[in-house]
Write a protein that holds these residues in place. Structure first.
Motif, mmCIF file in Angstrom:
data_model
loop_
_atom_site.group_PDB
_atom_site.id
_atom_site.type_symbol
_atom_site.label_atom_id
_atom_site.label_comp_id
_atom_site.label_asym_id
_atom_site.label_seq_id
_atom_site.Cartn_x
_atom_site.Cartn_y
_atom_site.Cartn_z
ATOM 1 N N THR A 1 0.861 -1.171 0.000
ATOM 2 C CA THR A 1 0.000 0.000 0.000
ATOM 3 C C THR A 1 0.902 1.228 0.000
ATOM 4 O OG1 THR A 1 -1.718 -1.154 1.237
ATOM 5 C CG2 THR A 1 -1.832 1.247 1.192
ATOM 6 N N TYR A 2 0.664 2.128 -0.920
ATOM 7 C CA TYR A 2 1.493 3.314 -1.077
ATOM 8 C C TYR A 2 0.767 4.525 -0.484
ATOM 9 C CZ TYR A 2 4.818 0.841 -4.008
ATOM 10 O OH TYR A 2 5.784 -0.027 -4.467
ATOM 11 N N TYR A 3 1.486 5.236 0.354
ATOM 12 C CA TYR A 3 0.917 6.377 1.067
ATOM 13 C C TYR A 3 1.629 7.669 0.679
ATOM 14 C CZ TYR A 3 -1.077 2.838 4.179
ATOM 15 O OH TYR A 3 -1.762 1.772 4.689
ATOM 16 N N CYS A 4 0.840 8.687 0.491
ATOM 17 C CA CYS A 4 1.360 10.027 0.263
ATOM 18 C C CYS A 4 1.493 10.730 1.615
ATOM 19 C CB CYS A 4 0.386 10.780 -0.634
ATOM 20 S SG CYS A 4 0.836 12.480 -0.994
ATOM 21 N N HIS A 5 2.528 11.529 1.750
ATOM 22 C CA HIS A 5 2.780 12.246 3.000
ATOM 23 C C HIS A 5 3.232 13.659 2.655
ATOM 24 C CE1 HIS A 5 5.700 13.647 6.091
ATOM 25 N NE2 HIS A 5 4.725 13.252 6.906
ATOM 26 N N ALA A 6 2.830 14.618 3.466
ATOM 27 C CA ALA A 6 3.222 16.001 3.216
ATOM 28 C C ALA A 6 3.488 16.740 4.522
ATOM 29 C CB ALA A 6 2.136 16.726 2.435
ATOM 30 N N ASP A 7 4.481 17.582 4.504
ATOM 31 C CA ASP A 7 4.770 18.515 5.599
ATOM 32 C C ASP A 7 4.234 19.881 5.190
ATOM 33 O OD1 ASP A 7 7.899 16.881 6.000
ATOM 34 O OD2 ASP A 7 6.169 16.735 7.331
ATOM 35 N N VAL A 8 3.430 20.455 6.057
ATOM 36 C CA VAL A 8 2.804 21.731 5.728
ATOM 37 C C VAL A 8 3.027 22.722 6.873
ATOM 38 C CG1 VAL A 8 1.040 20.578 4.352
ATOM 39 C CG2 VAL A 8 0.562 21.143 6.735
ATOM 40 N N GLN A 9 2.941 24.003 6.542
ATOM 41 C CA GLN A 9 3.090 25.044 7.546
ATOM 42 C C GLN A 9 1.891 25.969 7.483
ATOM 43 O OE1 GLN A 9 6.341 27.877 7.035
ATOM 44 N NE2 GLN A 9 6.602 28.029 9.261
ATOM 45 N N SER A 10 1.329 26.261 8.639
ATOM 46 C CA SER A 10 0.185 27.164 8.692
ATOM 47 C C SER A 10 0.614 28.589 8.341
ATOM 48 C CB SER A 10 -0.423 27.147 10.096
ATOM 49 O OG SER A 10 -1.372 28.186 10.230
ATOM 50 N N VAL A 11 -0.152 29.236 7.491
ATOM 51 C CA VAL A 11 0.148 30.635 7.174
ATOM 52 C C VAL A 11 -0.396 31.551 8.258
ATOM 53 C CG1 VAL A 11 0.182 30.163 4.705
ATOM 54 C CG2 VAL A 11 -1.942 30.946 5.784
ATOM 55 N N VAL A 12 -1.178 30.981 9.193
ATOM 56 C CA VAL A 12 -1.763 31.777 10.273
ATOM 57 C C VAL A 12 -0.797 31.889 11.452
ATOM 58 C CG1 VAL A 12 -3.652 31.919 11.918
ATOM 59 C CG2 VAL A 12 -4.083 31.125 9.568
ATOM 60 N N ASN A 13 -0.268 30.723 11.893
ATOM 61 C CA ASN A 13 0.586 30.735 13.080
ATOM 62 C C ASN A 13 1.952 30.103 12.876
ATOM 63 O OD1 ASN A 13 0.063 27.993 13.017
ATOM 64 N ND2 ASN A 13 -1.540 28.108 14.575
ATOM 65 N N SER A 14 2.264 29.733 11.628
ATOM 66 C CA SER A 14 3.569 29.168 11.251
ATOM 67 C C SER A 14 3.851 27.798 11.856
ATOM 68 C CB SER A 14 4.718 30.124 11.622
ATOM 69 O OG SER A 14 4.583 31.342 10.928
ATOM 70 N N ARG A 15 2.844 27.164 12.418
ATOM 71 C CA ARG A 15 3.056 25.828 12.980
ATOM 72 C C ARG A 15 3.167 24.800 11.865
ATOM 73 N NH1 ARG A 15 -1.043 24.409 17.726
ATOM 74 N NH2 ARG A 15 0.222 22.535 17.631
ATOM 75 N N TRP A 16 4.041 23.827 12.100
ATOM 76 C CA TRP A 16 4.241 22.748 11.139
ATOM 77 C C TRP A 16 3.349 21.561 11.498
ATOM 78 C CZ3 TRP A 16 7.245 22.872 6.791
ATOM 79 C CH2 TRP A 16 8.094 23.965 6.645
ATOM 80 N N SER A 17 2.866 20.900 10.466
ATOM 81 C CA SER A 17 2.061 19.700 10.661
ATOM 82 C C SER A 17 2.434 18.685 9.595
ATOM 83 C CB SER A 17 0.565 20.009 10.552
ATOM 84 O OG SER A 17 0.167 20.995 11.478
ATOM 85 N N SER A 18 2.028 17.445 9.848
ATOM 86 C CA SER A 18 2.333 16.347 8.935
ATOM 87 C C SER A 18 1.041 15.610 8.632
ATOM 88 C CB SER A 18 3.334 15.410 9.599
ATOM 89 O OG SER A 18 3.682 14.346 8.756
ATOM 90 N N TYR A 19 0.809 15.321 7.362
ATOM 91 C CA TYR A 19 -0.432 14.663 6.962
ATOM 92 C C TYR A 19 -0.145 13.454 6.084
ATOM 93 C CZ TYR A 19 -3.028 18.638 8.750
ATOM 94 O OH TYR A 19 -3.575 19.601 9.573
ATOM 95 N N TRP A 20 -1.052 12.477 6.168
ATOM 96 C CA TRP A 20 -0.963 11.251 5.377
ATOM 97 C C TRP A 20 -2.234 11.068 4.565
ATOM 98 C CZ3 TRP A 20 3.322 8.112 5.326
ATOM 99 C CH2 TRP A 20 4.268 8.315 6.338
ATOM 100 N N GLY A 21 -2.075 10.489 3.383
ATOM 101 C CA GLY A 21 -3.223 10.052 2.626
ATOM 102 C C GLY A 21 -3.690 8.700 3.131
ATOM 103 N N GLN A 22 -4.781 8.206 2.575
ATOM 104 C CA GLN A 22 -5.349 6.943 3.034
ATOM 105 C C GLN A 22 -4.710 5.737 2.357
ATOM 106 O OE1 GLN A 22 -9.649 7.245 2.713
ATOM 107 N NE2 GLN A 22 -9.733 8.016 4.795
ATOM 108 N N GLY A 23 -3.928 5.964 1.339
ATOM 109 C CA GLY A 23 -3.203 4.867 0.706
ATOM 110 C C GLY A 23 -3.873 4.344 -0.552
ATOM 111 N N THR A 24 -3.044 3.838 -1.446
ATOM 112 C CA THR A 24 -3.534 3.197 -2.661
ATOM 113 C C THR A 24 -2.753 1.895 -2.857
ATOM 114 O OG1 THR A 24 -3.986 3.510 -5.033
ATOM 115 C CG2 THR A 24 -1.957 4.478 -4.189
#
Length: 121
Positions: free
Chosen positions: A92-115
Motif C-alpha cells: 500500500t502506497y501512502y502520500c505524505h506532506a509537511d505543511v506550515q500554517s500561514v496563520v501561526n507558522s506551525r508545522w504539521s504532517s499529513y498522510w493520505g489513506q493509501g492506494t
C-alpha cells in the motif's frame, strides 16, 4: 483543512509501469516536502521517494533507477512514476506532506489513506 488523496494504484504484471498521483487540498497552509511511503503486509512502512518544494529528490535504495518522483506546485500534486515493477514492490502506497500554517507558522504532517499496488510475477 489538509487532505491528501492518492490515485493510480492497481494490479499489474512484473515489468510493467504505474503512475501514482497525490493531490493535496489545503486552506491556509503552505506545503513543503512531499513523500511517498509504502507498507507491505507484515513489514514496516518505508520511504520510497521524497521531493522538496524546490524539486530536490531522494529515493529509497530499492527503487533507485526505476521510480521517479515529481510534483506540480501549482496543483499541489505529487506523482510517482513506477517503471520495471517487481513483485516485491507490492504494497500500500501512502502520500505524505509537511505543511506550515500561514496563520501561526506551525508545522504539521499529513498522510493520505493509501492506494494499493499489486505486482504479479
Amino acid at each position: 483543512q489538509v487532505q491528501l488523496v492518492e490515485s493510480g494504484g492497481g494490479l499489474v504484471q512484473a515489468g510493467e509501469s504505474l503512475r501514482l498521483s497525490c493531490a493535496a487540498s489545503l486552506r491556509m497552509f503552505s506545503i513543503y516536502d512531499m513523500d511517498w511511503y509504502r507498507q507491505a503486509p507484515g513489514k514496516q512502512r518505508e520511504l520510497v521517494a521524497s521531493i522538496s518544494s524546490g524539486g530536490s529528490t531522494n529515493y529509497g535504495d530499492s527503487v533507485k533507477g526505476r521510480f521517479t518522483i515529481s510534483r506540480d506546485n501549482a496543483k499541489n500534486t505529487v506523482y510517482l512514476q513506477m517503471n520495471s515493477l517487481k513483485p516485491e514492490d507490492t504494497a500500500t502506497y501512502y502520500c505524505h506532506a509537511d505543511v506550515q500554517s500561514v496563520v501561526n507558522s506551525r508545522w504539521s504532517s499529513y498522510w493520505g489513506q493509501g492506494t494499493q499496488v499489486t505486482v504479479s510475477s
